[in-house]
Design an enzyme around this catalytic site. Sequence first.
Site, PDB file in Angstrom:
ATOM      1  N   ARG A  93      28.545  31.536  30.827  1.00  0.00           N
ATOM      2  CA  ARG A  93      27.380  32.443  30.913  1.00  0.00           C
ATOM      3  C   ARG A  93      27.203  32.939  32.343  1.00  0.00           C
ATOM      4  O   ARG A  93      27.446  32.202  33.291  1.00  0.00           O
ATOM      5  CB  ARG A  93      26.097  31.743  30.483  1.00  0.00           C
ATOM      6  CG  ARG A  93      26.273  30.893  29.308  1.00  0.00           C
ATOM      7  CD  ARG A  93      25.168  30.981  28.276  1.00  0.00           C
ATOM      8  NE  ARG A  93      25.838  30.938  26.987  1.00  0.00           N
ATOM      9  CZ  ARG A  93      26.031  31.982  26.209  1.00  0.00           C
ATOM     10  NH1 ARG A  93      25.530  33.137  26.510  1.00  0.00           N
ATOM     11  NH2 ARG A  93      26.702  31.859  25.084  1.00  0.00           N
ATOM     12  N   HIS A 111      37.234  29.912  39.423  1.00  0.00           N
ATOM     13  CA  HIS A 111      37.747  31.010  38.595  1.00  0.00           C
ATOM     14  C   HIS A 111      39.275  31.024  38.687  1.00  0.00           C
ATOM     15  O   HIS A 111      39.826  30.904  39.785  1.00  0.00           O
ATOM     16  CB  HIS A 111      37.175  32.352  39.074  1.00  0.00           C
ATOM     17  CG  HIS A 111      37.632  33.490  38.225  1.00  0.00           C
ATOM     18  ND1 HIS A 111      37.116  33.732  36.967  1.00  0.00           N
ATOM     19  CD2 HIS A 111      38.587  34.426  38.425  1.00  0.00           C
ATOM     20  CE1 HIS A 111      37.729  34.777  36.437  1.00  0.00           C
ATOM     21  NE2 HIS A 111      38.628  35.219  37.303  1.00  0.00           N
ATOM     22  N   GLY A 145      26.538  38.685  40.322  1.00  0.00           N
ATOM     23  CA  GLY A 145      27.651  39.425  39.710  1.00  0.00           C
ATOM     24  C   GLY A 145      28.572  38.520  38.914  1.00  0.00           C
ATOM     25  O   GLY A 145      28.336  37.324  38.755  1.00  0.00           O
TER      26      GLY A 145
HETATM   27  C1  GRF Z   1      39.154  26.941  34.103  1.00  0.00           C
HETATM   28  O1  GRF Z   1      40.355  27.670  34.070  1.00  0.00           O
HETATM   29  C2  GRF Z   1      38.153  27.592  35.039  1.00  0.00           C
HETATM   30  O2  GRF Z   1      38.742  28.184  36.144  1.00  0.00           O
HETATM   31  C3  GRF Z   1      37.544  28.649  34.152  1.00  0.00           C
HETATM   32  O3  GRF Z   1      37.447  28.040  32.895  1.00  0.00           O
HETATM   33  C4  GRF Z   1      38.431  27.005  32.774  1.00  0.00           C
HETATM   34  C5  GRF Z   1      37.688  25.743  32.483  1.00  0.00           C
HETATM   35  O4  GRF Z   1      38.549  24.666  32.240  1.00  0.00           O
HETATM   36  N1  GRF Z   1      36.290  29.106  34.704  1.00  0.00           N
HETATM   37  P1  GRF Z   1      37.951  23.211  32.070  1.00  0.00           P
HETATM   38  O5  GRF Z   1      36.858  23.296  31.010  1.00  0.00           O
HETATM   39  O6  GRF Z   1      37.411  22.761  33.392  1.00  0.00           O
HETATM   40  O7  GRF Z   1      39.097  22.373  31.603  1.00  0.00           O
END
Ligand code: GRF
Length: 208
Positions: A93, A111, A145
């Site tokens: 979210r 990310h 953002g």
């Molecule tokens: C990861 O690739 C993170 O960068 C992205 O969502 C994924 C989450 O993986 N935001 P996890 O739930 O921590 O295994």
Amino acid sequence: MPELTIGVLASGRGSNLQSILDAIGEGRLEARVAVVISDNREAMALERARSRGIPAFFVDYKAYPAKADYERVVVRLLNKYGVELVCLAGYMRIATPVLLDAFPNRILNIHPSLLPSFPGLHAQRQALDYGVRYSGCTVHFVDQGVDSGPIILQAVVPVLKDDTEETLSARILAEEHKIYVEAIRLYQRGCLEIEGRRVRIKDIDENK
Ligand code: GRF
């Protein structure tokens, strides 16, 4: 340095949560995960927390007509558990001012791309489709953002000839687990200073 009280928001698998918990368990991070909150009842992240005795809550955003009301519940829980730093770890979210104002410059996100390239969903697929030779991951402060806040740390991985979304994601994920823990450690030690868009890392920059 005092121990840092962390709250983790996660929507799924929770491998980043796990790597934070492992780092704490192994004494690499002076912190405590006080609460885990998910917008997904089935999130494995909730299971991982509960198996360690960490309070874990599903908050159903569909139960709240306005997103702000959902976030008020999340903020109340974070405050109840004394959270100082909020770590988004696979949280699906976009934060609204309710969460942002409650934790100004105290929310981090991970990310799976080298931001500002490929923000949003399916970052690894976006990178493959675009044809970049390198991708990676980014830990950043969260602003209003989409994956746009000041960048703390990044790690680079090569994109290989036969990569699929799965193989590239796995290579990136291994780096995510390292840099998220490192970014939290820097925060806990008071090493991060935001100057506009840039984050100054004090203990690194001052030794140059
Ligand atoms: C990861 O690739 C993170 O960068 C992205 O969502 C994924 C989450 O993986 N935001 P996890 O739930 O921590 O295994």
